[in-house]
Design a protein around this motif. Structure first.
Motif, PDB file in Angstrom:
ATOM      1  N   ALA A 105    -109.624  60.619 -47.416  1.00 31.60           N
ATOM      2  CA  ALA A 105    -109.397  59.886 -48.670  1.00 31.60           C
ATOM      3  C   ALA A 105    -107.902  59.608 -48.862  1.00 31.60           C
ATOM      4  O   ALA A 105    -107.514  58.488 -49.241  1.00 31.60           O
ATOM      5  CB  ALA A 105    -109.940  60.687 -49.847  1.00 31.60           C
ATOM      6  N   ALA A 106    -107.076  60.596 -48.594  1.00 35.87           N
ATOM      7  CA  ALA A 106    -105.630  60.424 -48.774  1.00 35.87           C
ATOM      8  C   ALA A 106    -105.065  59.401 -47.803  1.00 35.87           C
ATOM      9  O   ALA A 106    -104.222  58.556 -48.168  1.00 35.87           O
ATOM     10  CB  ALA A 106    -104.929  61.766 -48.591  1.00 35.87           C
ATOM     11  N   LEU A 107    -105.517  59.440 -46.554  1.00 37.20           N
ATOM     12  CA  LEU A 107    -104.997  58.517 -45.541  1.00 37.20           C
ATOM     13  C   LEU A 107    -105.501  57.088 -45.781  1.00 37.20           C
ATOM     14  O   LEU A 107    -104.777  56.116 -45.549  1.00 37.20           O
ATOM     15  CB  LEU A 107    -105.390  58.998 -44.144  1.00 37.20           C
ATOM     16  CG  LEU A 107    -104.753  60.335 -43.720  1.00 37.20           C
ATOM     17  CD1 LEU A 107    -105.293  60.767 -42.366  1.00 37.20           C
ATOM     18  CD2 LEU A 107    -103.230  60.223 -43.687  1.00 37.20           C
ATOM     19  N   LYS A 108    -106.726  56.993 -46.261  1.00 36.12           N
ATOM     20  CA  LYS A 108    -107.267  55.663 -46.589  1.00 36.12           C
ATOM     21  C   LYS A 108    -106.487  55.048 -47.737  1.00 36.12           C
ATOM     22  O   LYS A 108    -106.125  53.863 -47.703  1.00 36.12           O
ATOM     23  CB  LYS A 108    -108.754  55.783 -46.940  1.00 36.12           C
ATOM     24  CG  LYS A 108    -109.436  54.434 -47.166  1.00 36.12           C
ATOM     25  CD  LYS A 108    -110.929  54.631 -47.393  1.00 36.12           C
ATOM     26  CE  LYS A 108    -111.638  53.273 -47.540  1.00 36.12           C
ATOM     27  NZ  LYS A 108    -113.108  53.457 -47.756  1.00 36.12           N
ATOM     28  N   GLN A 109    -106.205  55.863 -48.747  1.00 34.72           N
ATOM     29  CA  GLN A 109    -105.438  55.374 -49.892  1.00 34.72           C
ATOM     30  C   GLN A 109    -104.019  54.977 -49.475  1.00 34.72           C
ATOM     31  O   GLN A 109    -103.452  54.014 -50.000  1.00 34.72           O
ATOM     32  CB  GLN A 109    -105.368  56.444 -50.979  1.00 34.72           C
ATOM     33  CG  GLN A 109    -104.668  55.978 -52.259  1.00 34.72           C
ATOM     34  CD  GLN A 109    -104.712  57.030 -53.358  1.00 34.72           C
ATOM     35  OE1 GLN A 109    -105.081  58.175 -53.110  1.00 34.72           O
ATOM     36  NE2 GLN A 109    -104.360  56.652 -54.575  1.00 34.72           N
ATOM     37  N   ALA A 110    -103.461  55.697 -48.496  1.00 33.25           N
ATOM     38  CA  ALA A 110    -102.110  55.391 -48.020  1.00 33.25           C
ATOM     39  C   ALA A 110    -102.066  54.138 -47.155  1.00 33.25           C
ATOM     40  O   ALA A 110    -100.987  53.605 -46.886  1.00 33.25           O
ATOM     41  CB  ALA A 110    -101.561  56.577 -47.228  1.00 33.25           C
ATOM     42  N   GLY A 111    -103.225  53.685 -46.693  1.00 34.38           N
ATOM     43  CA  GLY A 111    -103.281  52.459 -45.906  1.00 34.38           C
ATOM     44  C   GLY A 111    -102.864  52.613 -44.457  1.00 34.38           C
ATOM     45  O   GLY A 111    -102.314  51.688 -43.854  1.00 34.38           O
ATOM     46  N   VAL A 112    -103.142  53.781 -43.864  1.00 35.97           N
ATOM     47  CA  VAL A 112    -102.764  53.973 -42.467  1.00 35.97           C
ATOM     48  C   VAL A 112    -103.631  53.107 -41.557  1.00 35.97           C
ATOM     49  O   VAL A 112    -104.786  52.818 -41.864  1.00 35.97           O
ATOM     50  CB  VAL A 112    -102.856  55.456 -42.048  1.00 35.97           C
ATOM     51  CG1 VAL A 112    -102.029  56.340 -42.980  1.00 35.97           C
ATOM     52  CG2 VAL A 112    -104.297  55.936 -41.998  1.00 35.97           C
ATOM     53  N   LYS A 113    -103.064  52.714 -40.423  1.00 35.88           N
ATOM     54  CA  LYS A 113    -103.762  51.845 -39.476  1.00 35.88           C
ATOM     55  C   LYS A 113    -104.325  52.607 -38.281  1.00 35.88           C
ATOM     56  O   LYS A 113    -105.058  52.035 -37.458  1.00 35.88           O
ATOM     57  CB  LYS A 113    -102.816  50.747 -38.975  1.00 35.88           C
ATOM     58  CG  LYS A 113    -102.248  49.864 -40.076  1.00 35.88           C
ATOM     59  CD  LYS A 113    -103.356  49.134 -40.839  1.00 35.88           C
ATOM     60  CE  LYS A 113    -102.758  48.195 -41.895  1.00 35.88           C
ATOM     61  NZ  LYS A 113    -103.833  47.528 -42.692  1.00 35.88           N
ATOM     62  N   ALA A 114    -103.975  53.887 -38.167  1.00 32.48           N
ATOM     63  CA  ALA A 114    -104.484  54.754 -37.090  1.00 32.48           C
ATOM     64  C   ALA A 114    -104.222  56.190 -37.501  1.00 32.48           C
ATOM     65  O   ALA A 114    -103.400  56.459 -38.386  1.00 32.48           O
ATOM     66  CB  ALA A 114    -103.808  54.440 -35.762  1.00 32.48           C
ATOM     67  N   ILE A 115    -104.933  57.117 -36.846  1.00 33.30           N
ATOM     68  CA  ILE A 115    -104.778  58.539 -37.172  1.00 33.30           C
ATOM     69  C   ILE A 115    -104.640  59.355 -35.892  1.00 33.30           C
ATOM     70  O   ILE A 115    -105.379  59.138 -34.923  1.00 33.30           O
ATOM     71  CB  ILE A 115    -105.979  59.075 -37.972  1.00 33.30           C
ATOM     72  CG1 ILE A 115    -106.179  58.280 -39.275  1.00 33.30           C
ATOM     73  CG2 ILE A 115    -105.802  60.558 -38.298  1.00 33.30           C
ATOM     74  CD1 ILE A 115    -107.467  58.626 -40.018  1.00 33.30           C
ATOM     75  N   VAL A 116    -103.700  60.272 -35.906  1.00 34.63           N
ATOM     76  CA  VAL A 116    -103.571  61.280 -34.847  1.00 34.63           C
ATOM     77  C   VAL A 116    -104.103  62.586 -35.418  1.00 34.63           C
ATOM     78  O   VAL A 116    -103.798  62.930 -36.565  1.00 34.63           O
ATOM     79  CB  VAL A 116    -102.097  61.460 -34.420  1.00 34.63           C
ATOM     80  CG1 VAL A 116    -101.973  62.580 -33.384  1.00 34.63           C
ATOM     81  CG2 VAL A 116    -101.527  60.153 -33.884  1.00 34.63           C
ATOM     82  N   ILE A 117    -104.906  63.315 -34.632  1.00 37.96           N
ATOM     83  CA  ILE A 117    -105.376  64.623 -35.086  1.00 37.96           C
ATOM     84  C   ILE A 117    -104.992  65.700 -34.076  1.00 37.96           C
ATOM     85  O   ILE A 117    -105.287  65.594 -32.885  1.00 37.96           O
ATOM     86  CB  ILE A 117    -106.898  64.648 -35.364  1.00 37.96           C
ATOM     87  CG1 ILE A 117    -107.305  66.055 -35.825  1.00 37.96           C
ATOM     88  CG2 ILE A 117    -107.708  64.186 -34.154  1.00 37.96           C
ATOM     89  CD1 ILE A 117    -108.656  66.139 -36.508  1.00 37.96           C
ATOM     90  N   SER A 118    -104.305  66.706 -34.586  1.00 41.94           N
ATOM     91  CA  SER A 118    -103.876  67.848 -33.777  1.00 41.94           C
ATOM     92  C   SER A 118    -104.533  69.088 -34.362  1.00 41.94           C
ATOM     93  O   SER A 118    -103.924  69.843 -35.118  1.00 41.94           O
ATOM     94  CB  SER A 118    -102.350  67.964 -33.799  1.00 41.94           C
ATOM     95  OG  SER A 118    -101.760  66.752 -33.374  1.00 41.94           O
ATOM     96  N   ALA A 119    -105.800  69.257 -34.025  1.00 39.73           N
ATOM     97  CA  ALA A 119    -106.597  70.350 -34.575  1.00 39.73           C
ATOM     98  C   ALA A 119    -107.677  70.692 -33.566  1.00 39.73           C
ATOM     99  O   ALA A 119    -107.542  70.417 -32.378  1.00 39.73           O
ATOM    100  CB  ALA A 119    -107.178  69.936 -35.929  1.00 39.73           C
ATOM    101  N   GLY A 120    -108.781  71.291 -34.041  1.00 40.47           N
ATOM    102  CA  GLY A 120    -109.855  71.670 -33.146  1.00 40.47           C
ATOM    103  C   GLY A 120    -110.995  70.670 -33.145  1.00 40.47           C
ATOM    104  O   GLY A 120    -110.974  69.679 -33.883  1.00 40.47           O
TER     105      GLY A 120
END
Length: 417
Positions: A231-246
Motif C-alpha cells: 500500500a505504501a509503495l503503491k501510494q508512493a508511485g514506484v515503478k518497480a520493487i526490490v525485495i531483500s527478504a525471505g
C-alpha cells in the motif's frame, strides 16, 4: 522496540563469545601423521570433521534443508571415492531456526570439535561471531550469507556476489529491460539487519548512478504479511520493487501487489525465492513479473553440472523437491573439498593450512555458471549475477533470463566504501 531488542541480543552474544574466546585461547596442535601431514582441530588419522549451522525450522527452512542435504550428498560421494587426504569427511549439523541465541550457541558448541564450517546461514549471526573467528578461532567458514560486512576476514569467505553488488546488478537488469528509467521511483522492501541493509546500500548506489529514487520499507524476519508495504509503495508511485527478504515475504509481496492490480516488476536477492511458492496463490503472479538475482545457475539448468546434480540429488532424496539451495550448498562443499585437497598436498591439514590453501584458489570453476576468485579476503569471490525468472515447468522453478554479468555500476562500486 523488537528491532532494538534483536540487535541488542546479537551485540551481547558477540561480546560473550569474544570474551570466552579470549579466555580460552586456541591454536592448532601441529601433530603430524605417518605421511608428514600436520593436523589439528578435530582432524584424526581417519576423519576430517566439518560443522554445519543451518536453518531448517525458521524463515529459511526450505532452503536450509536443501543446502544441508546437498552438502551431505557431496560428503557421501566424496567418501565413496576414497575421501580426502586418506580420511573420510564428517558433517555435524545444528539447526538454529534463524534464532540469534541458538545460532551463536551452536557455533560455540561445535567450534572446538571441527576443522571449520561448510555452512552458516544468516549474515547477522555470522557477524556476531566474526570477531571471535578472526581473533582466536581462525577456522574457515563458508557462510550461506552475502553481506559485505563479512568481507575482509581471511576466515569468513563469501561465495558469490555480496548483497550490495547483487542488488546493483538486479536494478541494472530492470534498467536494461527498460522497465524503469531515469526519474522513476523504485521501492525496496528489506529485512532489518546485515542482509537487508547491505542490499539497501546497493539499491541506493544504483539509484544514484541511474537517477532513480529509492522508497524504503524495512521489515522484520517475522513479518509475513506485506499488505502495508505494498500500500505504501503503491501510494508512493514506484515503478518497480526490490525485495531483500525471505521466500514468504516475497510471495506475500508479489501476491498482494497482484491482488491490488499493482502491476510493477519485482526482483529479489538470491534467497528471496523457493519453488514451493509456485504452488501457492501467489504462484501465477510470481511467474508473470518476478525475478531473482544470484551467483549460480539454477538447478533446473540443462548445463552439465546442474543437470548431473539434479539427477543425483533426486536419487538421494526422492521425496524432496529441487531448489537453488541445492546448488548453493553443493558449490560451497566442493570449494571446501578443493581447499582440503590443496592443504593436504601442502601437508598442512590445520586451520592455518586451510586458510593458506584457499588464497591459492583464484580461478575455481564449480560448473554452476561462474568462476570464483578467493585470492583477496577483502573481495567477494565474484561480482557477477545471473537473473532468473520463476517457471513452474522447470525443475527447481527457475530459468535464466540473463546470463552472468556484472553491471557497469557494480564494477565501479567500492564495497564497504
Amino acid at each position: 522496540m523488537k528491532t532494538r531488542r534483536y540487535a541488542a541480543v546479537l551485540a551481547v552474544l558477540a561480546l560473550t563469545v569474544a570474551g570466552c574466546s579470549e579466555k580460552a585461547g586456541k591454536s592448532d596442535d601441529g601433530k603430524q601423521d605417518a605421511e608428514g601431514v600436520r593436523t589439528g582441530d578435530g582432524v584424526t588419522a581417519k576423519t576430517i570433521p566439518l560443522g554445519v549451522l543451518t536453518d531448517m525450522t525458521g524463515v529459511y527452512a526450505s532452503l536450509g534443508k536443501s543446502v544441508t542435504q546437498a552438502q551431505q550428498l557431496w560428503v557421501k560421494q566424496t567418501n565413496a571415492a576414497g575421501g580426502i587426504c586418506g580420511r573420510t569427511i564428517e558433517l555435524t549439523v545444528r539447526d538454529h531456526g534463524y534464532d540469534p541465541q541458538k545460532a551463536v550457541a551452536a557455533y560455540t558448541e561445535l567450534e572446538p570439535k571441527v576443522l571449520g564450517f561448510a555452512q552458516f546461514i544468516g549474515s547477522p549471526f555470522v557477524a556476531a561471531v566474526k570477531q571471535r573467528i578472526d581473533g582466536q578461532d581462525k577456522g574457515l567458514v563458508l557462510p550461506q550469507a552475502w553481506s559485505s560486512s563479512l568481507l575482509g576476514s581471511p576466515y569468513v569467505r563469501v561465495v558469490g556476489a555480496t548483497y550490495d553488488v547483487e542488488t546493483i546488478n538486479a536494478v541494472d537488469f530492470l534498467l536494461a529491460e527498460k522497465r524503469i528509467k531515469k526519474g522513476d521511483k523504485i521501492g525496496h522492501v528489506y529485512f532489518e539487519g546485515d542482509y537487508g541493509e547491505n542490499a539497501l546500500v546497493g539499491s541506493k548506489y544504483a539509484a544514484k548512478e541511474a537517477g532513480l529514487t529509492v522508497v524504503e520499507q524495512k521489515i522484520k524476519p517475522t513479518d509475513n504479511d506485506m499488505s502495508a508495504q505494498v500500500a505504501a509503495l503503491k501510494q508512493a508511485g514506484v515503478k518497480a520493487i526490490v525485495i531483500s527478504a525471505g521466500p514468504r515475504q516475497a510471495a506475500s509481496l508479489v501476491g498482494v501487489a497482484a491482488a491490488g492490480k499493482f502491476a510493477v516488476p519485482i526482483i529479489g536477492n538470491n534467497s528471496a525465492f523457493a519453488p514451493q511458492l509456485l504452488g501457492t496463490q501467489a504462484g501465477p503472479a510470481l511467474t508473470k513479473d518476478y525475478y531473482v538475482a544470484a551467483s549460480t545457475l539454477p538447478i533446473g539448468s540443462q548445463e552439465a553440472a546442474p543437470a548431473k546434480l539434479a539427477k543425483e540429488y533426486a536419487a538421494a532424496y526422492p521425496k524432496d523437491g529441487l531448489d537453488n539451495g541445492v546448488v548453493a550448498g553443493y558449490t560451497a562443499a566442493k570449494i571446501y573439498g578443493e581447499v582440503l585437497k590443496k592443504a593436504c598436498a601442502d601437508k598442512n591439514l590445520t586451520r592455518e593450512g586451510i586458510d593458506k590453501a584457499l588464497l591459492t584458489l583464484n580461478a575455481f570453476d564449480s560448473g554452476f555458471g561462474l568462476t570464483h576468485d578467493f585470492s583477496d579476503p577483502a573481495a567477494p569471490s565474484t561480482r557477477e549475477s545471473l537473473i532468473m525468472k520463476p517457471d513452474k515447468t522447470v525443475p527447481g522453478g527457475l530459468k535464466v533470463v540473463r546470463e552472468a554479468q556484472v553491471a557497469k555500476a557494480a564494477e565501479s562500486f567500492t564495497i564497504g566504501g
